[in-house]
Design a protein around this motif. Sequence first.
Motif, PDB file in Angstrom:
ATOM      1  N   TRP A 170       0.706  -1.039  -0.037  1.00  0.00           N
ATOM      2  CA  TRP A 170      -0.104  -0.089  -0.071  1.00  0.00           C
ATOM      3  C   TRP A 170       0.823   1.188  -0.097  1.00  0.00           C
ATOM      4  O   TRP A 170       0.719   2.212  -0.857  1.00  0.00           O
ATOM      5  N   VAL A 171       1.759   1.070   0.836  1.00  0.00           N
ATOM      6  CA  VAL A 171       2.844   2.369   0.923  1.00  0.00           C
ATOM      7  C   VAL A 171       3.531   2.648  -0.262  1.00  0.00           C
ATOM      8  O   VAL A 171       3.547   3.663  -0.874  1.00  0.00           O
ATOM      9  N   GLY A 172       3.973   1.393  -0.865  1.00  0.00           N
ATOM     10  CA  GLY A 172       4.671   1.410  -2.281  1.00  0.00           C
ATOM     11  C   GLY A 172       3.835   2.002  -3.256  1.00  0.00           C
ATOM     12  O   GLY A 172       4.295   3.191  -4.187  1.00  0.00           O
ATOM     13  N   PHE A 173       2.291   1.809  -3.412  1.00  0.00           N
ATOM     14  CA  PHE A 173       1.622   2.429  -4.495  1.00  0.00           C
ATOM     15  C   PHE A 173       1.362   3.930  -4.361  1.00  0.00           C
ATOM     16  O   PHE A 173       1.198   4.641  -4.813  1.00  0.00           O
ATOM     17  N   MET A 174       1.227   4.276  -2.872  1.00  0.00           N
ATOM     18  CA  MET A 174       0.788   5.566  -2.650  1.00  0.00           C
ATOM     19  C   MET A 174       2.043   6.458  -2.834  1.00  0.00           C
ATOM     20  O   MET A 174       2.009   7.630  -3.509  1.00  0.00           O
ATOM     21  N   LEU A 175       3.334   5.896  -2.755  1.00  0.00           N
ATOM     22  CA  LEU A 175       4.608   6.559  -2.980  1.00  0.00           C
ATOM     23  C   LEU A 175       4.674   6.826  -4.546  1.00  0.00           C
ATOM     24  O   LEU A 175       4.983   7.798  -5.189  1.00  0.00           O
ATOM     25  N   ALA A 176       4.101   5.701  -5.316  1.00  0.00           N
ATOM     26  CA  ALA A 176       4.185   5.771  -6.644  1.00  0.00           C
ATOM     27  C   ALA A 176       3.130   6.804  -7.422  1.00  0.00           C
ATOM     28  O   ALA A 176       3.636   7.681  -8.177  1.00  0.00           O
ATOM     29  N   ARG A 177       2.235   6.838  -6.750  1.00  0.00           N
ATOM     30  CA  ARG A 177       1.283   8.128  -6.701  1.00  0.00           C
ATOM     31  C   ARG A 177       1.910   9.337  -6.784  1.00  0.00           C
ATOM     32  O   ARG A 177       1.798  10.145  -7.635  1.00  0.00           O
ATOM     33  N   ILE A 178       2.492   9.411  -5.424  1.00  0.00           N
ATOM     34  CA  ILE A 178       3.104  10.691  -5.155  1.00  0.00           C
ATOM     35  C   ILE A 178       4.072  10.990  -6.297  1.00  0.00           C
ATOM     36  O   ILE A 178       4.289  12.269  -6.961  1.00  0.00           O
ATOM     37  N   LEU A 180      -1.523  16.165  -6.656  1.00  0.00           N
ATOM     38  CA  LEU A 180      -0.459  16.119  -5.707  1.00  0.00           C
ATOM     39  C   LEU A 180      -0.960  16.015  -4.292  1.00  0.00           C
ATOM     40  O   LEU A 180      -0.615  15.271  -3.387  1.00  0.00           O
ATOM     41  N   ALA A 181      -1.844  17.290  -4.268  1.00  0.00           N
ATOM     42  CA  ALA A 181      -2.181  17.509  -2.944  1.00  0.00           C
ATOM     43  C   ALA A 181      -3.092  16.401  -2.577  1.00  0.00           C
ATOM     44  O   ALA A 181      -3.126  15.935  -1.081  1.00  0.00           O
ATOM     45  N   ALA A 182      -3.925  15.899  -3.080  1.00  0.00           N
ATOM     46  CA  ALA A 182      -4.825  14.833  -3.078  1.00  0.00           C
ATOM     47  C   ALA A 182      -4.142  13.581  -2.563  1.00  0.00           C
ATOM     48  O   ALA A 182      -4.384  12.765  -1.519  1.00  0.00           O
ATOM     49  N   VAL A 183      -3.057  13.132  -3.503  1.00  0.00           N
ATOM     50  CA  VAL A 183      -2.373  11.823  -3.114  1.00  0.00           C
ATOM     51  C   VAL A 183      -1.326  12.032  -1.543  1.00  0.00           C
ATOM     52  O   VAL A 183      -1.327  10.948  -1.168  1.00  0.00           O
ATOM     53  N   LEU A 184      -1.065  13.234  -1.661  1.00  0.00           N
ATOM     54  CA  LEU A 184      -0.231  13.333  -0.512  1.00  0.00           C
ATOM     55  C   LEU A 184      -1.065  13.388   0.671  1.00  0.00           C
ATOM     56  O   LEU A 184      -0.957  12.520   1.910  1.00  0.00           O
ATOM     57  N   ALA A 185      -2.351  13.901   0.632  1.00  0.00           N
ATOM     58  CA  ALA A 185      -3.152  13.577   1.900  1.00  0.00           C
ATOM     59  C   ALA A 185      -3.731  12.365   1.986  1.00  0.00           C
ATOM     60  O   ALA A 185      -3.711  11.872   3.242  1.00  0.00           O
ATOM     61  N   VAL A 186      -3.701  11.551   1.072  1.00  0.00           N
ATOM     62  CA  VAL A 186      -4.270  10.017   1.189  1.00  0.00           C
ATOM     63  C   VAL A 186      -3.392   9.301   1.922  1.00  0.00           C
ATOM     64  O   VAL A 186      -3.451   8.585   2.928  1.00  0.00           O
ATOM     65  N   ARG A 187      -1.973   9.495   1.442  1.00  0.00           N
ATOM     66  CA  ARG A 187      -0.942   8.822   1.926  1.00  0.00           C
ATOM     67  C   ARG A 187      -0.618   9.336   3.384  1.00  0.00           C
ATOM     68  O   ARG A 187      -0.329   8.344   4.294  1.00  0.00           O
ATOM     69  N   ALA A 220      -1.973   2.223 -16.128  1.00  0.00           N
ATOM     70  CA  ALA A 220      -1.695   1.391 -15.675  1.00  0.00           C
ATOM     71  C   ALA A 220      -1.721   1.250 -14.159  1.00  0.00           C
ATOM     72  O   ALA A 220      -1.656   0.275 -13.485  1.00  0.00           O
ATOM     73  N   LEU A 221      -1.425   2.346 -13.453  1.00  0.00           N
ATOM     74  CA  LEU A 221      -1.075   2.656 -11.948  1.00  0.00           C
ATOM     75  C   LEU A 221      -2.568   2.303 -11.351  1.00  0.00           C
ATOM     76  O   LEU A 221      -2.402   1.353 -10.204  1.00  0.00           O
ATOM     77  N   PRO A 222      -3.594   2.754 -11.602  1.00  0.00           N
ATOM     78  CA  PRO A 222      -4.919   2.346 -10.925  1.00  0.00           C
ATOM     79  C   PRO A 222      -5.270   1.098 -11.136  1.00  0.00           C
ATOM     80  O   PRO A 222      -5.567   0.253 -10.206  1.00  0.00           O
ATOM     81  N   VAL A 223      -4.943   0.525 -12.272  1.00  0.00           N
ATOM     82  CA  VAL A 223      -4.998  -0.833 -12.647  1.00  0.00           C
ATOM     83  C   VAL A 223      -4.280  -1.678 -11.688  1.00  0.00           C
ATOM     84  O   VAL A 223      -4.851  -2.600 -11.066  1.00  0.00           O
ATOM     85  N   LEU A 224      -3.110  -1.541 -11.761  1.00  0.00           N
ATOM     86  CA  LEU A 224      -2.170  -2.281 -10.949  1.00  0.00           C
ATOM     87  C   LEU A 224      -2.525  -2.320  -9.341  1.00  0.00           C
ATOM     88  O   LEU A 224      -2.604  -3.261  -8.813  1.00  0.00           O
ATOM     89  N   THR A 225      -2.711  -1.049  -8.918  1.00  0.00           N
ATOM     90  CA  THR A 225      -3.368  -0.745  -7.594  1.00  0.00           C
ATOM     91  C   THR A 225      -4.728  -1.634  -7.222  1.00  0.00           C
ATOM     92  O   THR A 225      -4.504  -2.449  -6.264  1.00  0.00           O
ATOM     93  N   ALA A 226      -5.667  -1.443  -8.171  1.00  0.00           N
ATOM     94  CA  ALA A 226      -6.682  -2.241  -7.815  1.00  0.00           C
ATOM     95  C   ALA A 226      -6.450  -3.867  -8.041  1.00  0.00           C
ATOM     96  O   ALA A 226      -7.032  -4.567  -7.058  1.00  0.00           O
ATOM     97  N   SER A 227      -5.574  -4.153  -8.969  1.00  0.00           N
ATOM     98  CA  SER A 227      -5.591  -5.598  -8.877  1.00  0.00           C
ATOM     99  C   SER A 227      -4.828  -6.192  -7.919  1.00  0.00           C
ATOM    100  O   SER A 227      -4.751  -7.400  -7.694  1.00  0.00           O
ATOM    101  N   VAL A 228      -3.538  -5.552  -7.354  1.00  0.00           N
ATOM    102  CA  VAL A 228      -2.779  -6.149  -6.535  1.00  0.00           C
ATOM    103  C   VAL A 228      -3.244  -5.896  -5.015  1.00  0.00           C
ATOM    104  O   VAL A 228      -3.343  -6.835  -4.155  1.00  0.00           O
ATOM    105  N   LEU A 229      -3.676  -4.715  -4.817  1.00  0.00           N
ATOM    106  CA  LEU A 229      -4.237  -4.566  -3.441  1.00  0.00           C
ATOM    107  C   LEU A 229      -5.960  -5.287  -3.016  1.00  0.00           C
ATOM    108  O   LEU A 229      -6.244  -5.429  -2.117  1.00  0.00           O
ATOM    109  N   GLY A 230      -6.509  -5.270  -4.109  1.00  0.00           N
ATOM    110  CA  GLY A 230      -7.984  -5.234  -4.186  1.00  0.00           C
ATOM    111  C   GLY A 230      -8.502  -6.713  -4.605  1.00  0.00           C
ATOM    112  O   GLY A 230      -7.532  -7.757  -4.993  1.00  0.00           O
ATOM    113  N   SER A 231      -9.757  -6.917  -4.729  1.00  0.00           N
ATOM    114  CA  SER A 231     -10.095  -8.374  -5.262  1.00  0.00           C
ATOM    115  C   SER A 231     -10.027  -8.539  -6.701  1.00  0.00           C
ATOM    116  O   SER A 231      -9.848  -7.396  -7.614  1.00  0.00           O
TER     117      SER A 231
END
Lengths: 573, 124
Positions: free
Chosen positions: A36-44, A77-84, A129-140
């Motif tokens: 999760w941290v990895g993906f969030m950092l990738a977003r940032i 950027l602000a949004a992803v920082l806030a999420v992280r 690719a990023l949201p797709v990977l996030t969803a497939s690795v972290l989610g169902s």
Amino acid sequence: MAAPSTPPSTWSHSTWTWEPPVTVIPPETPSFHRLWVGFMLARIGIAVALLLLLGALMALELAPLNLWQLGLCATYLAAVLAVRLLTRPAPPGRSFDAQWVSSIGIDLLTFSTLHFLQAAGLNYSPLFALPVLTASVLGSGLLALGTAAAVTLLLLVDAWLQGLELADHTARTVQAGLTGGGYFVVAVLANQLAVRLEREERAARRSLSAARTQAHVNEVVIDTLTDGLLVVGADWRIHAANPSARALLGWQARESPASLALVSRPGWKPLAALAQRTFHTGAAQSAEIALELAPGERVHLRVRTRLTLPQDPWSEALCVMFLQDLREAEAQLRTEKLAAMGRMSAAVAHEIRNPLAAITQANSLLAEELSNPAHQQLAALVGKNTHRLSQIVEEILNLVRVQAPSTDWLDLDQVVQAQVIDWQRHTRGSERVQLHLHSSPAWAAFDGEHLRRVLVNLLDNALRYASQAPGAIVAATDVHGGQARLHVWSDGGPLDAGVQRHLFEPFFSSESRSSGLGLYICRELCDRHGARIAYSRGGAPDGSGREGNNFTVTFRTRTTVVPGGAPFDTIRA
Amino acid sequence: MPQAASPPHILVVDDEPDLRTLYELTLLREGYRVEAAATLAEASQMLEQRRFDAVITDMRLPDGLGLELLQRLGAQQRPERCVVMTAYGSAENAVEALKAGAFDYLTKPVDLKQFRSVVASAIH
């Protein structure tokens, strides 16, 4: 992949049953948090890169300045920082819920907006690719496919919108379709991999914890085992030894097992020989051996060995040795045997007593009538033998009578002096006895009355074999190696080796006029108080250098007065 | 040693017939008159009938301990002196007997000389 409950192959032939306790594994594994941290950092990272890229392009005037687009990137950027920073790691969930919005929805919205606007004339479709990977690795799997579908739809809508403006829209639509299809494949594969990875990680974690638990249980079992346990390699190195083994082998705690080899101490040779036989034959061995740990200190052990075969090319065969102290088993057996024998012989002795008394008395009455010297001699013979019989009977009864001894701490020198003087008063020829008392201030663990019997037996014995010279018998005490000893020495001739071996056995006597129980009783009494009695041929304890027979009793010893409770012999002096 | 018209009368209590006979033989040889009993009950009966000069009793009897006889004699203020026979090595029995008022004790097997001297002093 090993199923968690399958024991490792080393245990496969063991009947030791082991079912690891079922533990609830927390749903959030550390690896999820890491991903999760990895993906969030990738977003940032992507947000920063987008902002810098667009800013640079616009600053260099390669693209028209558009503050809205820059603003969008900054907002992202602000949004992803806030999420992280503000949200706790949580899976996106099975469906499109709040977590999905914050972790994936924002990305989709931003990237599709940028894609629609064709900001700075760039193609943003790879960013999906990023949201797709996030969803497939972290989610169902459902979420992964849903996200891929959303991305494909967005791409197709974009292609359709673009197609309204341009005449040739087929190529864009096909490209969007292909990209979308690619994302579907990525979503499925990544999701499968992630699920599998997680499953393996859980399995590994579970078997690791089961192995740790079992190792700990084994440690506890081995540590508290009363039998000694020794693990020896083919190079004689001792790999492990439990506390009981250390105690049995007289091994100080500060020496670590690895520093010692089985051949390093001469006293351990029989053990080394047994280990060698085990390695040589490759089969389990069992033997009773005696280890001479120190001069005069022998330990009798029953040793069983087992060989562990090497599990892989990197491990060596080990010999596991189980050491059982025979002294304890023997002592237990002896106690039981003695109790049974005692009941029997006490009954027999008691029945013999009255007839014997009658014979003795009738014989003495008869003897008074006799005038013929030959007849008198015969009567004397009867008298002597009935006396001997009654002595045996009394000794048996005495031995049985003291079943529960009480061990006191005796001031050895005082007690021995008093008892030897007492014995001299009642015995003819006792002026031949010399006293040499040098154990003070040692206190010996024994019972006063028992010590008297040991001493009287030894002195009677000595008197029987000693010469008529003054000082032919020496009673002495000393302290050797922290243990108080009592010696009864006499200047008699050396004992036959065959006699020596059976010296302390009941009814083994080379002398027809003794009961054959004296030394046996001495040994029994010593055993009861944790003392040892031994015979040796050697010089007189008075230092005169005369050769003779020496009986030595080695006591459990204290050099200070026992705290609490007055010791037995502080009163008499 | 009294050799008067009426020789001293002694009661021997022991359940072993052979030992009883031996005590009798030993004492008869000294010129005493001897009665014998095998049990406490028998002994009590005889003691009721007449007065003895001394009583010699074994410690263990089929119907009780020789000590009981001692205590009974003591309670009735009887003048008989009592000698108790104990098994060798049972010193605690001997001590008990003396405490209960025995004149002396002898250990089995009995030494003849000792036996005679103890009995003689019991008769005084």
